[in-house]
Design an enzyme around this catalytic site. Structure first.
Site, PDB file in Angstrom:
ATOM      1  N   GLU A  45       9.082  -2.316   2.512  1.00  0.00           N
ATOM      2  CA  GLU A  45       8.062  -2.009   1.502  1.00  0.00           C
ATOM      3  C   GLU A  45       8.758  -1.788   0.160  1.00  0.00           C
ATOM      4  O   GLU A  45       9.825  -1.183   0.091  1.00  0.00           O
ATOM      5  CB  GLU A  45       7.296  -0.729   1.896  1.00  0.00           C
ATOM      6  CG  GLU A  45       6.200  -0.375   0.894  1.00  0.00           C
ATOM      7  CD  GLU A  45       5.411   0.889   1.273  1.00  0.00           C
ATOM      8  OE1 GLU A  45       5.977   1.792   1.928  1.00  0.00           O
ATOM      9  OE2 GLU A  45       4.224   0.971   0.895  1.00  0.00           O
ATOM     10  N   LYS A 115      -2.066  -3.624   0.845  1.00  0.00           N
ATOM     11  CA  LYS A 115      -2.108  -2.353   1.593  1.00  0.00           C
ATOM     12  C   LYS A 115      -3.532  -1.798   1.559  1.00  0.00           C
ATOM     13  O   LYS A 115      -4.101  -1.580   0.479  1.00  0.00           O
ATOM     14  CB  LYS A 115      -1.127  -1.385   0.955  1.00  0.00           C
ATOM     15  CG  LYS A 115      -0.876  -0.112   1.734  1.00  0.00           C
ATOM     16  CD  LYS A 115       0.224   0.702   1.032  1.00  0.00           C
ATOM     17  CE  LYS A 115       0.715   1.863   1.835  1.00  0.00           C
ATOM     18  NZ  LYS A 115       1.842   2.554   1.187  1.00  0.00           N
ATOM     19  N   CYS A 164       3.177   0.065   5.700  1.00  0.00           N
ATOM     20  CA  CYS A 164       3.492   1.486   5.814  1.00  0.00           C
ATOM     21  C   CYS A 164       2.333   2.358   6.285  1.00  0.00           C
ATOM     22  O   CYS A 164       2.028   2.394   7.465  1.00  0.00           O
ATOM     23  CB  CYS A 164       4.076   1.982   4.497  1.00  0.00           C
ATOM     24  SG  CYS A 164       5.074   3.466   4.783  1.00  0.00           S
TER      25      CYS A 164
HETATM   26  N1  LIG Z   1       4.795   4.348   1.768  1.00  0.00           N
HETATM   27  C1  LIG Z   1       3.973   4.953   2.579  1.00  0.00           C
HETATM   28  O1  LIG Z   1       2.849   4.524   2.801  1.00  0.00           O
HETATM   29  C2  LIG Z   1       4.504   6.192   3.215  1.00  0.00           C
HETATM   30  C3  LIG Z   1       3.741   6.604   4.452  1.00  0.00           C
HETATM   31  C4  LIG Z   1       4.295   7.832   5.074  1.00  0.00           C
HETATM   32  O2  LIG Z   1       5.360   8.303   4.724  1.00  0.00           O
HETATM   33  C5  LIG Z   1       3.523   8.460   6.130  1.00  0.00           C
HETATM   34  O3  LIG Z   1       3.936   9.515   6.593  1.00  0.00           O
HETATM   35  O4  LIG Z   1       2.495   7.927   6.552  1.00  0.00           O
END
Ligand SMILES: NC(=O)CCC(=O)C(=O)O
Length: 283
Positions: A45, A115, A164
């Site tokens: 990411e 996303k 993510c």
């Molecule tokens: N970049 C993100 O979306 C981080 C997501 C994250 O750390 C989580 O705990 O969920």
């Protein structure tokens, strides 16, 4: 037996965009030296810039006309690999998205995921992050087919793609992994952090794999101890039974793995959850 050779490039990001391109090229070259039959390569990411709300506006580019998309397309073509270009901030007339692009071995853009679930959290005294201050959420799930002529055992398979925080939402994974798509692999470029990473990164990868009886691959940036946002690292690949089959440490690293695609069908046949679901009860 069709096998998919995958490499996750856990690169350390720099504030200089072109240094990130150089790192991606360097790691891909090393990955192919280590594993010449690579079919699919994944970047993390926000691979072309530091992961920061303050910087999304500065680094965003249009897709496909921006320089990062050009770079990735050329890279996939030059090295003859399928490439998931991590993610990077996408500039559009309606706002900025956190977007992942996918290229085939000819360098053609074959999929794009924005996303869907923005990382908005506030854990007092530990971490506060509000992607929605700057970013727009995507509104579609993303699956694509890849095939490989490189592999000793040519294959065609369906891959689901999230970014993510999307990993925390089983509903999105279900949509990608169940009929009609039936993805055999879910890939998430992701930058968890040193607070939530140790708690949930591996657990979520294994949960999504077991729920959906498929492979799951998470590709993180390397941890930079001098950065404001401390990425967790630990890029990971989990099999359809929920076993961790490869895991990186915190630093820059190439994680490679050979995935036996037939394991997905076999486990789905042995434990036939898809035929046993009781939507009449759940709805
Ligand atoms: N970049 C993100 O979306 C981080 C997501 C994250 O750390 C989580 O705990 O969920």
């Amino acid at each position: 037996m069709p096998k998919l050779n995958i490499a996750l490039l856990q690169l350390k990001t720099s504030p200089i965009k072109h240094e990130n391109f150089t790192s991606a090229r360097r790691l891909l070259t090393q990955a192919l030296t280590k594993s010449p039959n690579l079919d699919l390569v994944v970047l993390p990411e926000c691979f072309n810039s530091p992961y920061s709300i303050k910087l999304f506006r500065q680094y965003c580019e249009p897709i496909p006309s921006g320089e990062t998309t050009h770079f990735l397309s050329n890279l996939a073509k030059e090295f003859n690999v399928n490439l998931i270009g991590g993610s990077y901030p996408e500039k559009t007339p309606e706002g900025i998205y956190n977007t992942s692009t996918v290229f085939n071995q000819q360098g053609e853009l074959i999929a794009k995921h924005r996303k869907v679930h923005l990382f908005d959290v506030d854990i007092p005294g530990k971490i506060t992050f509000q992607e929605s201050k700057v970013l727009q959420p995507g509104s579609k799930s993303t699956v694509f087919d890849i095939s490989s002529q490189r592999s000793k055992t040519p294959f065609k398979t369906t891959v689901g793609l999230g970014i993510c925080y999307d990993l925390r939402f089983p509903e999105l994974a279900h949509k990608m992994a169940r009929q009609p798509h039936s993805s055999s692999l879910l890939v998430y470029p992701g930058a968890f952090n040193t607070i939530t990473g140790p708690l949930h990164w591996e657990l979520l990868a294994r949960a999504r794999a077991v729920d959906n009886q498929c492979f799951v691959a998470l590709c993180s940036p390397a941890r930079d101890p001098d950065a404001k946002y401390l990425a967790y690292g630990h890029s990971i690949i989990v099999d359809p039974v929920g076993r961790v089959i490869a895991e990186a440490g915190e630093g820059e690293e190439i994680l490679t793995c050979e995935i036996e695609l037939d394991d997905v069908n076999e486990f789905r046949k042995n434990v036939p959850l898809n035929e046993q679901r009781r939507f009449d009860v759940y709805e």
